[in-house]
Design a protein around this motif. Structure first.
Motif, PDB file in Angstrom:
ATOM      1  N   LEU A  60       0.803  -1.211   0.000  1.00 22.04           N
ATOM      2  CA  LEU A  60       0.000   0.000   0.000  1.00 22.04           C
ATOM      3  C   LEU A  60       0.845   1.274   0.000  1.00 22.04           C
ATOM      4  N   GLU A  61       1.983   1.213   0.637  1.00 24.13           N
ATOM      5  CA  GLU A  61       2.781   2.419   0.864  1.00 24.13           C
ATOM      6  C   GLU A  61       3.159   3.155  -0.423  1.00 24.13           C
ATOM      7  N   PRO A  62       3.610   2.487  -1.498  1.00 18.80           N
ATOM      8  CA  PRO A  62       3.954   3.243  -2.718  1.00 18.80           C
ATOM      9  C   PRO A  62       2.763   3.976  -3.323  1.00 18.80           C
ATOM     10  N   LEU A  63       1.586   3.400  -3.232  1.00 17.34           N
ATOM     11  CA  LEU A  63       0.393   4.050  -3.765  1.00 17.34           C
ATOM     12  C   LEU A  63       0.073   5.318  -2.974  1.00 17.34           C
ATOM     13  N   LEU A  64       0.234   5.252  -1.676  1.00 19.23           N
ATOM     14  CA  LEU A  64      -0.048   6.406  -0.838  1.00 19.23           C
ATOM     15  C   LEU A  64       1.013   7.481  -0.998  1.00 19.23           C
ATOM     16  N   ALA A  65       2.261   7.060  -1.207  1.00 23.62           N
ATOM     17  CA  ALA A  65       3.332   8.031  -1.419  1.00 23.62           C
ATOM     18  C   ALA A  65       3.059   8.865  -2.658  1.00 23.62           C
ATOM     19  N   ARG A  80       0.413  16.118   0.457  1.00 25.08           N
ATOM     20  CA  ARG A  80       1.389  15.871   1.511  1.00 25.08           C
ATOM     21  C   ARG A  80       0.928  16.464   2.836  1.00 25.08           C
ATOM     22  N   TRP A  81       0.385  17.679   2.794  1.00 25.32           N
ATOM     23  CA  TRP A  81      -0.079  18.294   4.040  1.00 25.32           C
ATOM     24  C   TRP A  81      -1.211  17.483   4.663  1.00 25.32           C
ATOM     25  N   LYS A  82      -2.183  17.084   3.849  1.00 24.87           N
ATOM     26  CA  LYS A  82      -3.337  16.364   4.380  1.00 24.87           C
ATOM     27  C   LYS A  82      -2.968  14.986   4.917  1.00 24.87           C
ATOM     28  N   LEU A  83      -2.142  14.263   4.166  1.00 31.15           N
ATOM     29  CA  LEU A  83      -1.856  12.879   4.536  1.00 31.15           C
ATOM     30  C   LEU A  83      -0.678  12.751   5.496  1.00 31.15           C
ATOM     31  N   VAL A  84       0.439  13.355   5.131  1.00 28.77           N
ATOM     32  CA  VAL A  84       1.661  13.154   5.913  1.00 28.77           C
ATOM     33  C   VAL A  84       1.698  14.071   7.130  1.00 28.77           C
ATOM     34  N   GLN A  85       1.598  15.382   6.891  1.00 26.82           N
ATOM     35  CA  GLN A  85       1.717  16.313   8.014  1.00 26.82           C
ATOM     36  C   GLN A  85       0.529  16.205   8.956  1.00 26.82           C
ATOM     37  N   ARG A  86      -0.657  16.316   8.425  1.00 24.32           N
ATOM     38  CA  ARG A  86      -1.853  16.290   9.263  1.00 24.32           C
ATOM     39  C   ARG A  86      -2.214  14.873   9.707  1.00 24.32           C
ATOM     40  N   GLY A  87      -2.324  13.949   8.750  1.00 24.03           N
ATOM     41  CA  GLY A  87      -2.828  12.618   9.046  1.00 24.03           C
ATOM     42  C   GLY A  87      -2.001  11.848  10.054  1.00 24.03           C
ATOM     43  N   THR A 106       3.337   5.244   9.709  1.00 26.24           N
ATOM     44  CA  THR A 106       3.384   5.305   8.250  1.00 26.24           C
ATOM     45  C   THR A 106       1.982   5.554   7.704  1.00 26.24           C
ATOM     46  N   LEU A 107       1.934   6.002   6.446  1.00 24.76           N
ATOM     47  CA  LEU A 107       0.641   6.212   5.803  1.00 24.76           C
ATOM     48  C   LEU A 107      -0.133   4.908   5.673  1.00 24.76           C
TER      49      LEU A 107
END
Length: 398
Positions: free
Chosen positions: A280-285, A294-301, A309-310
């Protein structure tokens, strides 16, 4: 509206501040002046421009207050709080940036000074919860026992921002309003490091307990309204809280697995959430490759959920953040909202169909000027529809 920033992330943050404009939270000219100062810089330049201008507006507030001008002072304190909130949004992430904490504390102070001068009582409260307390404000529409609107936040807002969207229209209509930051939200996250959790029935139960202890609250007329991710949290809470008299989900949401599957390619889509995180990780990256993603998923999420990890975050969302198993237990009348142009509205029809209680589905449209996430550019239309429904539901007014 004139585009203030070429960067879509900066534009998104600026527009968010401007959505409070019609209720005294910002002025277009001030935001445009801040945009000129911030330019095309990085998160540090953004923070300095917004927080510096907030200091300027706070100075105006203090000057008016010192000279006995309460209305001018409270209006300026409220705008300063908005600009401080905007200043730290690009700083979201783990570990928590000390500039974010400092700006949030200054925002809270400005809002607190507004509360002391507000035309209606706006009282700080602390909801006891699992050995700590959830911060909030009880906003009183007037004397006597009145119905209460309990507000459920989303991912990245806080009680100060909710004041504009919930308390202002509620107070105008004679409702008391309780604003609370739950786990993963606002002060509960920033100062107490409480992370998001799926079982909002436990959170809402504590909030209702605290509300019923207040002599001002009509215990037979407690309504709950959730916005943004609160469109999942509020229905989940109401499913386990029989003391709720009415529920509004804005927008209505469904199992988070369904929303995540919609953006995954086959065959991963068919197996989610029972997938290998490494798959799953490459798809989310890739989804987090642009600034907004990036802000919504990595920074905020990752910060809100406390995930490493995502993939871990998304799998947890898919497995534990569900409504299909509890929606049938929602007993109170429920209004499910959806809006054109709001991707979060995708689960609204599924929630509506699963409800066995008295229910209403409302779609807000671009023709009404109420398109987008949480009808943010036409909250007046949203308020008209929803509070009319609440009046009719709680009081039989037609």
């Amino acid at each position: 509206m004139r585009q203030l920033f070429d960067d879509p992330l900066w534009q998104m943050f600026a527009e968010r501040a401007l959505t409070t404009m019609t209720r005294g939270g910002a002025e277009y000219g001030e935001v445009a002046a801040i945009a000129e100062q911030a330019g095309a810089g990085d998160a540090g330049a953004w923070h300095e421009a917004w927080s510096g201008y907030a200091d300027r507006v706070r100075g105006w507030a203090e000057d008016s207050h010192d000279r006995g001008h309460r209305v001018s002072a409270r209006e300026a304190y409220l705008r300063a709080a908005t600009y401080l909130r905007a200043s730290y949004q690009p700083l979201f992430g783990e570990p928590t940036d000390p500039r974010l904490v400092a700006a949030f504390e200054r925002e809270s102070d400005c809002f607190g000074r507004f509360a002391e001068l507000a035309p209606h009582p706006v009282r700080p409260v602390r909801v006891p919860f699992e050995g700590t307390g959830l911060p909030g404000y009880l906003c009183l529409a007037g004397d006597g026992v009145r119905p209460l609107l309990v507000c459920v936040n989303g991912y990245d807002s806080n009680v100060h921002e909710m004041y504009f969207s919930f308390a202002v229209p509620a107070l105008r209509r004679g409702y008391h309003c309780l604003l609370v930051d739950g786990p993963g939200q606002g002060g509960a996250l920033i100062l107490r490091r409480l992370r998001m959790r799926p079982d909002w029935e436990h959170v809402l139960r504590a909030v209702v307990d605290a509300a019923l202890a207040r002599p001002e609250v009509d215990g037979d007329r407690i309504a709950v309204m959730g916005w943004s991710f609160g469109g999942y949290l509020a229905p989940r809470g109401a499913a386990g809280e029989p003391r709720i008299a009415a529920l509004v989900a804005d927008p209505g949401q469904w199992d988070q697995a369904a929303a995540i599957r919609a953006v995954l390619p086959p065959p991963v889509r068919d197996r989610f959430p029972d997938v290998d995180p490494a798959e799953l990780e490459p798809l989310l990256a890739a989804a987090a490759g642009d600034p907004v993603g990036r802000w919504k998923l990595v920074q905020r999420g990752l910060w809100v959920h406390g995930a490493a990890t995502l993939a871990d975050m998304m799998i947890d969302l898919g497995r534990r953040y569900t409504l299909s198993d509890v929606a049938g237990s929602i007993a109170c009348p429920t209004l499910v909202a959806a809006a054109d142009g709001d991707p979060a509205s995708g689960g609204a029809p599924a929630l509506y169909e699963a409800l066995s209680c008295p229910k209403r589905m409302v779609r807000f449209t671009a023709a009404e000027g109420a398109t987008g996430h949480c009808e943010s550019w036409n909250r007046s239309r949203f308020d008209q529809v929803v509070f009319d429904w609440l009046d009719e539901t709680l009081f039989g007014i037609d």
